[in-house]
Motif scaffolding. Structure first.
Motif, PDB file in Angstrom:
ATOM      1  N   VAL A 241      31.052  50.114  43.528  1.00 43.10           N
ATOM      2  CA  VAL A 241      32.473  50.032  43.185  1.00 43.10           C
ATOM      3  C   VAL A 241      32.657  48.730  42.432  1.00 43.10           C
ATOM      4  CG1 VAL A 241      34.837  49.960  44.052  1.00 43.10           C
ATOM      5  CG2 VAL A 241      33.120  51.343  45.232  1.00 43.10           C
ATOM      6  N   ILE A 242      33.025  48.814  41.176  1.00 45.79           N
ATOM      7  CA  ILE A 242      32.968  47.661  40.274  1.00 45.79           C
ATOM      8  C   ILE A 242      33.869  46.520  40.722  1.00 45.79           C
ATOM      9  CG2 ILE A 242      34.818  48.366  38.698  1.00 45.79           C
ATOM     10  CD1 ILE A 242      31.374  46.817  37.827  1.00 45.79           C
ATOM     11  N   THR A 243      34.924  46.814  41.491  1.00 44.97           N
ATOM     12  CA  THR A 243      35.816  45.744  41.947  1.00 44.97           C
ATOM     13  C   THR A 243      35.090  44.768  42.875  1.00 44.97           C
ATOM     14  OG1 THR A 243      36.608  47.214  43.713  1.00 44.97           O
ATOM     15  CG2 THR A 243      37.918  47.096  41.700  1.00 44.97           C
ATOM     16  N   ASP A 244      33.979  45.190  43.485  1.00 44.36           N
ATOM     17  CA  ASP A 244      33.201  44.288  44.340  1.00 44.36           C
ATOM     18  C   ASP A 244      32.510  43.203  43.528  1.00 44.36           C
ATOM     19  OD1 ASP A 244      33.948  45.725  46.550  1.00 44.36           O
ATOM     20  OD2 ASP A 244      32.129  46.940  46.613  1.00 44.36           O
ATOM     21  N   ASN A 245      32.429  43.381  42.208  1.00 42.91           N
ATOM     22  CA  ASN A 245      31.831  42.366  41.338  1.00 42.91           C
ATOM     23  C   ASN A 245      32.823  41.275  40.951  1.00 42.91           C
ATOM     24  OD1 ASN A 245      29.931  44.955  40.302  1.00 42.91           O
ATOM     25  ND2 ASN A 245      28.899  42.977  40.405  1.00 42.91           N
ATOM     26  N   LEU A 246      34.094  41.507  41.161  1.00 41.35           N
ATOM     27  CA  LEU A 246      35.120  40.558  40.728  1.00 41.35           C
ATOM     28  C   LEU A 246      35.114  39.297  41.598  1.00 41.35           C
ATOM     29  CD1 LEU A 246      38.101  43.027  40.148  1.00 41.35           C
ATOM     30  CD2 LEU A 246      36.806  41.827  38.368  1.00 41.35           C
ATOM     31  N   PRO A 247      35.599  38.163  41.046  1.00 40.38           N
ATOM     32  CA  PRO A 247      35.776  36.964  41.873  1.00 40.38           C
ATOM     33  C   PRO A 247      36.713  37.262  43.044  1.00 40.38           C
ATOM     34  CG  PRO A 247      36.045  36.461  39.546  1.00 40.38           C
ATOM     35  CD  PRO A 247      35.963  37.948  39.648  1.00 40.38           C
ATOM     36  N   SER A 248      36.591  36.519  44.122  1.00 35.57           N
ATOM     37  CA  SER A 248      37.303  36.834  45.369  1.00 35.57           C
ATOM     38  C   SER A 248      38.817  36.941  45.196  1.00 35.57           C
ATOM     39  CB  SER A 248      36.979  35.783  46.430  1.00 35.57           C
ATOM     40  OG  SER A 248      37.307  34.483  45.957  1.00 35.57           O
ATOM     41  N   PHE A 249      39.421  36.052  44.389  1.00 31.88           N
ATOM     42  CA  PHE A 249      40.878  36.084  44.249  1.00 31.88           C
ATOM     43  C   PHE A 249      41.335  37.348  43.521  1.00 31.88           C
ATOM     44  CE2 PHE A 249      39.444  34.190  40.325  1.00 31.88           C
ATOM     45  CZ  PHE A 249      40.343  34.603  39.359  1.00 31.88           C
ATOM     46  N   LEU A 250      40.553  37.801  42.548  1.00 34.24           N
ATOM     47  CA  LEU A 250      40.889  39.032  41.847  1.00 34.24           C
ATOM     48  C   LEU A 250      40.546  40.262  42.682  1.00 34.24           C
ATOM     49  CD1 LEU A 250      39.862  38.509  38.101  1.00 34.24           C
ATOM     50  CD2 LEU A 250      42.155  38.779  39.044  1.00 34.24           C
ATOM     51  N   GLU A 251      39.470  40.167  43.471  1.00 31.25           N
ATOM     52  CA  GLU A 251      39.051  41.302  44.291  1.00 31.25           C
ATOM     53  C   GLU A 251      40.124  41.680  45.301  1.00 31.25           C
ATOM     54  OE1 GLU A 251      35.397  42.651  47.276  1.00 31.25           O
ATOM     55  OE2 GLU A 251      35.440  40.645  46.377  1.00 31.25           O
ATOM     56  N   THR A 252      40.739  40.674  45.935  1.00 27.28           N
ATOM     57  CA  THR A 252      41.803  40.959  46.914  1.00 27.28           C
ATOM     58  C   THR A 252      42.991  41.629  46.240  1.00 27.28           C
ATOM     59  OG1 THR A 252      41.138  39.053  48.255  1.00 27.28           O
ATOM     60  CG2 THR A 252      43.351  39.941  48.624  1.00 27.28           C
ATOM     61  N   LEU A 253      43.389  41.125  45.079  1.00 29.83           N
ATOM     62  CA  LEU A 253      44.512  41.706  44.343  1.00 29.83           C
ATOM     63  C   LEU A 253      44.226  43.147  43.965  1.00 29.83           C
ATOM     64  CD1 LEU A 253      47.177  41.544  42.718  1.00 29.83           C
ATOM     65  CD2 LEU A 253      45.842  40.637  40.794  1.00 29.83           C
ATOM     66  N   VAL A 254      43.039  43.395  43.423  1.00 28.25           N
ATOM     67  CA  VAL A 254      42.682  44.748  42.996  1.00 28.25           C
ATOM     68  C   VAL A 254      42.545  45.681  44.190  1.00 28.25           C
ATOM     69  CG1 VAL A 254      40.893  46.124  41.867  1.00 28.25           C
ATOM     70  CG2 VAL A 254      41.616  43.978  40.844  1.00 28.25           C
ATOM     71  N   ASN A 255      42.006  45.181  45.305  1.00 23.90           N
ATOM     72  CA  ASN A 255      41.886  46.022  46.499  1.00 23.90           C
ATOM     73  C   ASN A 255      43.249  46.481  47.002  1.00 23.90           C
ATOM     74  OD1 ASN A 255      39.117  46.090  46.658  1.00 23.90           O
ATOM     75  ND2 ASN A 255      38.950  44.415  48.121  1.00 23.90           N
ATOM     76  N   LEU A 256      44.229  45.592  46.945  1.00 21.50           N
ATOM     77  CA  LEU A 256      45.582  45.979  47.361  1.00 21.50           C
ATOM     78  C   LEU A 256      46.175  47.000  46.391  1.00 21.50           C
ATOM     79  CD1 LEU A 256      47.010  42.508  48.498  1.00 21.50           C
ATOM     80  CD2 LEU A 256      46.303  44.432  49.939  1.00 21.50           C
ATOM     81  N   CYS A 257      45.877  46.860  45.110  1.00 16.11           N
ATOM     82  CA  CYS A 257      46.318  47.856  44.134  1.00 16.11           C
ATOM     83  C   CYS A 257      45.630  49.197  44.381  1.00 16.11           C
ATOM     84  CB  CYS A 257      46.012  47.375  42.712  1.00 16.11           C
ATOM     85  SG  CYS A 257      47.034  46.003  42.144  1.00 16.11           S
ATOM     86  N   LEU A 258      44.337  49.144  44.725  1.00 11.22           N
ATOM     87  CA  LEU A 258      43.605  50.369  45.040  1.00 11.22           C
ATOM     88  C   LEU A 258      44.175  51.048  46.277  1.00 11.22           C
ATOM     89  CD1 LEU A 258      39.887  49.361  44.399  1.00 11.22           C
ATOM     90  CD2 LEU A 258      41.147  51.182  43.252  1.00 11.22           C
ATOM     91  N   LEU A 259      44.574  50.241  47.256  1.00  9.21           N
ATOM     92  CA  LEU A 259      45.193  50.793  48.457  1.00  9.21           C
ATOM     93  C   LEU A 259      46.472  51.525  48.099  1.00  9.21           C
ATOM     94  CD1 LEU A 259      45.545  51.015  51.554  1.00  9.21           C
ATOM     95  CD2 LEU A 259      46.704  48.798  51.467  1.00  9.21           C
ATOM     96  N   THR A 260      47.286  50.902  47.255  1.00 12.66           N
ATOM     97  CA  THR A 260      48.522  51.544  46.810  1.00 12.66           C
ATOM     98  C   THR A 260      48.228  52.842  46.081  1.00 12.66           C
ATOM     99  OG1 THR A 260      49.551  49.362  46.556  1.00 12.66           O
ATOM    100  CG2 THR A 260      50.634  51.205  45.467  1.00 12.66           C
ATOM    101  N   LYS A 261      47.206  52.803  45.226  1.00  9.07           N
ATOM    102  CA  LYS A 261      46.828  54.011  44.483  1.00  9.07           C
ATOM    103  C   LYS A 261      46.366  55.121  45.411  1.00  9.07           C
ATOM    104  CE  LYS A 261      43.511  55.815  41.173  1.00  9.07           C
ATOM    105  NZ  LYS A 261      44.466  56.779  40.628  1.00  9.07           N
ATOM    106  N   ALA A 262      45.562  54.775  46.410  1.00  9.05           N
ATOM    107  CA  ALA A 262      45.056  55.778  47.349  1.00  9.05           C
ATOM    108  C   ALA A 262      46.207  56.441  48.116  1.00  9.05           C
ATOM    109  CB  ALA A 262      44.069  55.133  48.324  1.00  9.05           C
ATOM    110  N   LEU A 263      47.167  55.630  48.563  1.00  3.09           N
ATOM    111  CA  LEU A 263      48.296  56.170  49.324  1.00  3.09           C
ATOM    112  C   LEU A 263      49.205  57.026  48.433  1.00  3.09           C
ATOM    113  CD1 LEU A 263      49.211  53.051  51.509  1.00  3.09           C
ATOM    114  CD2 LEU A 263      47.919  55.094  52.183  1.00  3.09           C
ATOM    115  N   LEU A 264      49.371  56.617  47.163  1.00  2.00           N
ATOM    116  CA  LEU A 264      50.196  57.396  46.241  1.00  2.00           C
ATOM    117  C   LEU A 264      49.487  58.664  45.776  1.00  2.00           C
ATOM    118  CD1 LEU A 264      51.709  54.549  44.011  1.00  2.00           C
ATOM    119  CD2 LEU A 264      52.936  55.953  45.666  1.00  2.00           C
ATOM    120  N   SER A 265      48.163  58.672  45.839  1.00  3.47           N
ATOM    121  CA  SER A 265      47.393  59.838  45.412  1.00  3.47           C
ATOM    122  C   SER A 265      47.351  60.925  46.475  1.00  3.47           C
ATOM    123  CB  SER A 265      45.947  59.425  45.076  1.00  3.47           C
ATOM    124  OG  SER A 265      45.926  58.503  44.022  1.00  3.47           O
ATOM    125  N   TYR A 266      47.502  60.537  47.735  1.00  2.00           N
ATOM    126  CA  TYR A 266      47.385  61.480  48.855  1.00  2.00           C
ATOM    127  C   TYR A 266      48.333  62.680  48.750  1.00  2.00           C
ATOM    128  CZ  TYR A 266      47.154  63.025  53.759  1.00  2.00           C
ATOM    129  OH  TYR A 266      47.008  63.768  54.912  1.00  2.00           O
TER     130      TYR A 266
END
Length: 383
Positions: A241-266
Motif C-alpha cells: 500500500v503506497i501510503t506506507d512509503n510516505l513520511p509519518s506526518f503525511l501517512e497519518t493524514l492520508v490514512n485518515l482520508c482513506l478511512l473516510t473513503k472506506a466508510l463512504l464507499s461502504y
C-alpha cells in the motif's frame, strides 16, 4: 474498493515492470468493453428496429440465457455470486477501517477488532438508505476524498522527481508475482455489478456508452500517472500500500482520508446487495417488498453479518483474494461475454464474436490463476 486497489498499483508495477503499464491500459479497454456488452444484453429490437429495454438487471439477462435449461437457474447463480462479492467488499471496508484507525492512533490501547466495531457504529445509518440518490451523493464525496489522496501522493512524488530513474523498472519477471499484479490491475476497474442499475437510473440512458468511454479513459490516465510517479519515486522500496512509503506526518493524514473513503464507499455495495434480496422477495409478495419492517430487518441483518465476518474470519486477505478471483472474474469477464454471445449471436459480426470469445478465455485464465495463487497462499498459512 477500487481506491484500495489503486493504492496497490505502484506495487503491481514493481512486479510487472514495463508490461504493467500496458496492462493498465488493456484492463481499462477490456472492462469498458464488457460493461458495454452487458448493457447491450438488456435491450432487444422491436418490429420497427428500435432498441427497447426488455430487461432490468443482471439476473434478468442470466434468466434469458438459461430459460431453456431452467427459468430461474441463471438468475440464482448471478444473484448468489453478486451478493457474495458485495458482502465480501463490505467486510473488506470494515477490516480496512479498523486497520487504518489502529495505525492512525497507535498509542490508544484499543485492538484492531475494536476499532472495526467503532467504524461499524458510524455505518448504522445505512439501515435507513432507501434510494440510489443518497448513495450517489455519498459516492461523490468518496470520489472527492479519493482525489485528495491521489493529489497528496502525486504532489509528494513530484517533489522527489530528481531521484526518478527508468532503470528502476524490472525486465525479468517472476510468474506468480506477475499474476498478482494482473489481478490488482484488472480488478481496479471492475464495476459491472452496478452498471445495469446505474444505466437504468440515468436521466438519458443513451449517453451511457459515452459516459463509460470517458470514465475509463480518465481512470486509465489517472491510474497510470499515479502508479508511474509513485514507483519512480520509491523503486524497489515500494510497499504493498503506497501510503506506507510516505513520511509519518503525511501517512497519518492520508490514512485518515482513506478511512473516510472506506466508510463512504461502504453504502454502495451494501445498497446493491440489499436491493438484490428485495427483488427476490418482490417476486413472491410485492406488499412485503415495500414493508418498512422487512426493509429494516434485511438491512440490519446485512450490517450485522458484515461485522461478524470482519471480526471472526481468519486470514481474510487470502480469502478475499480467493473470492475475488472467482466472483470478480466471473462477473467482469466470463458472464458478460458469454451472455452477449448467447443473446446476440445472430446480430454479431465475426470480429465481435472473436472479441467476446477472447475476453471469455482471458477471464477464465485470470480466474484460474488467481484461484491457484490464493489456495497456495492459504495452504502455506495453514501449514
Amino acid at each position: 474498493l477500487q481506491g484500495i486497489f489503486v493504492l496497490g498499483l505502484p506495487y503491481a508495477l514493481l512486479h510487472s515492470g514495463y508490461s504493467g503499464l500496458f496492462l493498465i491500459v488493456l484492463a481499462a479497454a477490456l472492462c469498458c468493453y464488457t460493461g458495454k456488452i452487458l448493457i447491450a444484453c438488456l435491450y432487444e429490437e422491436n418490429e420497427d428496429g428500435q432498441l427497447i429495454r426488455v430487461r432490468d438487471t443482471y439476473e434478468d439477462i442470466a434468466n434469458a440465457c438459461c430459460k431453456k435449461l431452467s427459468p430461474n437457474l441463471g438468475g440464482i447463480v448471478v444473484n448468489v455470486t453478486q451478493v457474495v462479492e458485495l458482502i465480501m467488499t463490505c467486510v473488506l471496508y470494515l477490516v480496512v477501517s479498523g486497520n487504518l484507525l489502529a495505525h492512525s492512533f497507535p498509542y490508544v490501547p484499543v485492538t484492531e477488532k475494536t476499532w472495526s466495531v467503532i467504524a461499524f457504529v458510524t455505518l448504522l445509518p445505512c439501515i435507513f438508505i432507501r434510494t440510489l440518490k443518497i448513495v450517489s451523493k455519498l459516492s461523490q464525496l468518496c470520489s472527492l476524498v479519493h482525489f485528495v489522496i491521489i493529489l497528496v501522493v502525486i504532489t509528494y512524488c513530484l517533489t522527489q522527481m530528481h531521484q526518478w530513474s527508468w532503470a528502476k523498472f524490472r525486465l525479468s519477471l517472476e510468474f506468480e508475482d506477475f499474476l498478482v499484479s494482473v489481478g490488482v490491475i484488472i480488478f481496479s476497474y471492475t464495476s459491472q455489478i452496478f452498471l445495469p442499475t446505474l444505466e437504468g437510473n440515468m436521466k438519458n440512458p443513451g449517453e451511457f456508452r459515452c459516459m463509460l468511454n470517458w470514465t475509463h479513459f480518465f481512470a486509465c490516465i489517472l491510474k497510470t500517472t499515479f502508479a508511474l510517479a509513485a514507483f519512480l519515486t520509491w523503486g524497489e522500496k515500494t510497499k504493498e500500500v503506497i501510503t506506507d512509503n510516505l513520511p509519518s506526518f503525511l501517512e497519518t493524514l492520508v490514512n485518515l482520508c482513506l478511512l473516510t473513503k472506506a466508510l463512504l464507499s461502504y453504502p454502495l455495495p451494501f445498497f446493491a446487495a440489499t436491493e438484490i434480496v428485495y427483488s427476490c422477495f418482490s417476486k413472491d409478495n410485492y406488499s412485503n417488498y415495500r414493508s418498512p419492517l422487512l426493509a429494516l430487518t434485511v438491512r440490519g441483518s446485512f450490517l450485522l453479518l458484515t461485522l461478524l465476518m470482519a471480526m471472526f474470519t481468519p486470514h481474510f486477505a487470502l480469502l478475499m483474494g480467493l473470492s475475488g478471483s472467482v466472483t470478480g472474474a466471473t462477473m467482469t469477464f466470463l458472464l458478460p461475454s458469454l451472455f452477449h454471445l448467447k443473446l446476440k449471436w445472430k446480430n454479431l459480426s465475426f470480429l465481435e464474436k472473436c472479441a467476446d470469445i477472447s475476453v471469455f478465455i482471458l477471464g477464465f485464465f485470470c480466474s484460474l490463476a488467481g484461484i491457484v495463487c490464493s489456495i497456495k497462499g492459504l495452504l502455506e498459512v495453514f501449514g
